[in-house]
Design a protein around this motif. Structure first.
Motif, PDB file in Angstrom:
ATOM      1  N   HIS A  40       0.836  -1.203   0.000  1.00  0.00           N
ATOM      2  CA  HIS A  40       0.000   0.000   0.000  1.00  0.00           C
ATOM      3  C   HIS A  40       0.870   1.252   0.000  1.00  0.00           C
ATOM      4  CE1 HIS A  40      -2.728   3.051   1.795  1.00  0.00           C
ATOM      5  NE2 HIS A  40      -3.570   2.489   0.956  1.00  0.00           N
ATOM      6  N   GLN A  61      -1.787   4.192 -10.882  1.00  0.00           N
ATOM      7  CA  GLN A  61      -2.531   3.369  -9.933  1.00  0.00           C
ATOM      8  C   GLN A  61      -2.488   1.907 -10.365  1.00  0.00           C
ATOM      9  OE1 GLN A  61      -4.378   4.124  -7.011  1.00  0.00           O
ATOM     10  NE2 GLN A  61      -4.512   1.909  -6.919  1.00  0.00           N
ATOM     11  N   THR A 107      -3.823  -1.880 -10.777  1.00  0.00           N
ATOM     12  CA  THR A 107      -5.153  -2.448 -10.981  1.00  0.00           C
ATOM     13  C   THR A 107      -5.170  -3.950 -10.717  1.00  0.00           C
ATOM     14  OG1 THR A 107      -4.722  -2.828 -13.329  1.00  0.00           O
ATOM     15  CG2 THR A 107      -5.732  -0.718 -12.722  1.00  0.00           C
ATOM     16  N   TYR A 151      -6.931  -5.097  -7.772  1.00  0.00           N
ATOM     17  CA  TYR A 151      -6.523  -4.163  -6.720  1.00  0.00           C
ATOM     18  C   TYR A 151      -7.771  -3.394  -6.293  1.00  0.00           C
ATOM     19  CZ  TYR A 151      -3.289  -1.180  -4.146  1.00  0.00           C
ATOM     20  OH  TYR A 151      -2.594  -0.557  -3.146  1.00  0.00           O
ATOM     21  N   PRO A 152      -8.033  -3.258  -4.983  1.00  0.00           N
ATOM     22  CA  PRO A 152      -9.247  -2.559  -4.545  1.00  0.00           C
ATOM     23  C   PRO A 152      -9.339  -1.157  -5.124  1.00  0.00           C
ATOM     24  CG  PRO A 152      -8.177  -3.623  -2.697  1.00  0.00           C
ATOM     25  CD  PRO A 152      -7.236  -3.751  -3.869  1.00  0.00           C
ATOM     26  N   ASP A 153     -10.537  -0.777  -5.585  1.00  0.00           N
ATOM     27  CA  ASP A 153     -10.747   0.492  -6.286  1.00  0.00           C
ATOM     28  C   ASP A 153     -10.359   1.723  -5.493  1.00  0.00           C
ATOM     29  OD1 ASP A 153     -11.646  -0.690  -8.601  1.00  0.00           O
ATOM     30  OD2 ASP A 153     -13.733  -0.695  -7.958  1.00  0.00           O
ATOM     31  N   CYS A 154     -10.814   1.811  -4.256  1.00  0.00           N
ATOM     32  CA  CYS A 154     -10.582   3.046  -3.502  1.00  0.00           C
ATOM     33  C   CYS A 154      -9.159   3.153  -2.974  1.00  0.00           C
ATOM     34  CB  CYS A 154     -11.586   3.178  -2.373  1.00  0.00           C
ATOM     35  SG  CYS A 154     -11.359   1.963  -1.071  1.00  0.00           S
ATOM     36  N   GLY A 155      -8.404   2.066  -3.031  1.00  0.00           N
ATOM     37  CA  GLY A 155      -7.012   2.111  -2.597  1.00  0.00           C
ATOM     38  C   GLY A 155      -6.817   2.159  -1.095  1.00  0.00           C
ATOM     39  N   SER A 156      -7.835   1.794  -0.307  1.00  0.00           N
ATOM     40  CA  SER A 156      -7.673   1.841   1.144  1.00  0.00           C
ATOM     41  C   SER A 156      -6.892   0.619   1.619  1.00  0.00           C
ATOM     42  CB  SER A 156      -9.030   1.910   1.849  1.00  0.00           C
ATOM     43  OG  SER A 156      -9.621   0.644   1.939  1.00  0.00           O
ATOM     44  N   ARG A 201      -9.234  -2.313   2.790  1.00  0.00           N
ATOM     45  CA  ARG A 201      -9.803  -3.132   1.703  1.00  0.00           C
ATOM     46  C   ARG A 201      -8.746  -4.028   1.073  1.00  0.00           C
ATOM     47  NH1 ARG A 201     -13.606  -0.350  -2.407  1.00  0.00           N
ATOM     48  NH2 ARG A 201     -13.766  -2.525  -3.026  1.00  0.00           N
TER      49      ARG A 201
END
Length: 141
Positions: free
Chosen positions: A52, A65, A67, A100-105, A108
């Protein structure tokens, strides 16, 4: 075409300035070998923190980013039956591709990785030994 099929190329080499993927991993040797799901998930969460952070740096510095994720694991030695006889193989393990999780948290990301790893480890026969965990993020846009 004659030169191309023989690997001869006179074009200058172009440096690749941006990396294609980022990854991190941990190997477990000797007494560190993991034999329970809990410690495996703990290390997976730690690897998620590192991925992350690295993906966040790429987003900040280069507006790129990830994906795609790849979760890989090694199980060290695995006993299989060949022609009715037990055979000890080394290097058992596998990998799983994940979005990869969309919101990037981070939360998640950790949930995505740990739920998949938990599913994999629960389906293994008793006596498994995890000798390595790796996470790679790629397919940047």
């Amino acid at each position: 075409m004659f030169n191309a099929c023989r690997g001869v190329c006179y074009e200058p080499v172009k440096p690749r300035l941006l990396q294609k993927s980022v990854g991190c991993g941990k190997t477990f040797r000797g007494a560190e070998v993991l034999t329970e799901i809990g410690p495996c998930l703990k290390f997976a969460r730690l690897l998620c923190v590192e991925i992350h952070e690295r993906c966040g740096n790429l987003l900040t510095q280069h507006n790129r980013q990830a994906t795609h994720l790849v979760l890989s694991w090694h199980l060290g030695e695995v006993t299989v039956k060949r022609k009715g006889q037990p055979l000890l193989l080394t290097g058992g393990g596998g990998s799983k591709s994940l979005p990869y999780p969309d919101c990037g948290s981070l939360e998640r990301l950790q949930n995505t990785i740990t739920s998949q790893l938990s599913r994999v480890l629960k389906n293994l026969d008793a006596g498994w030994r995890c000798t390595a965990l790796y996470i790679t993020a790629g397919k940047f846009f």
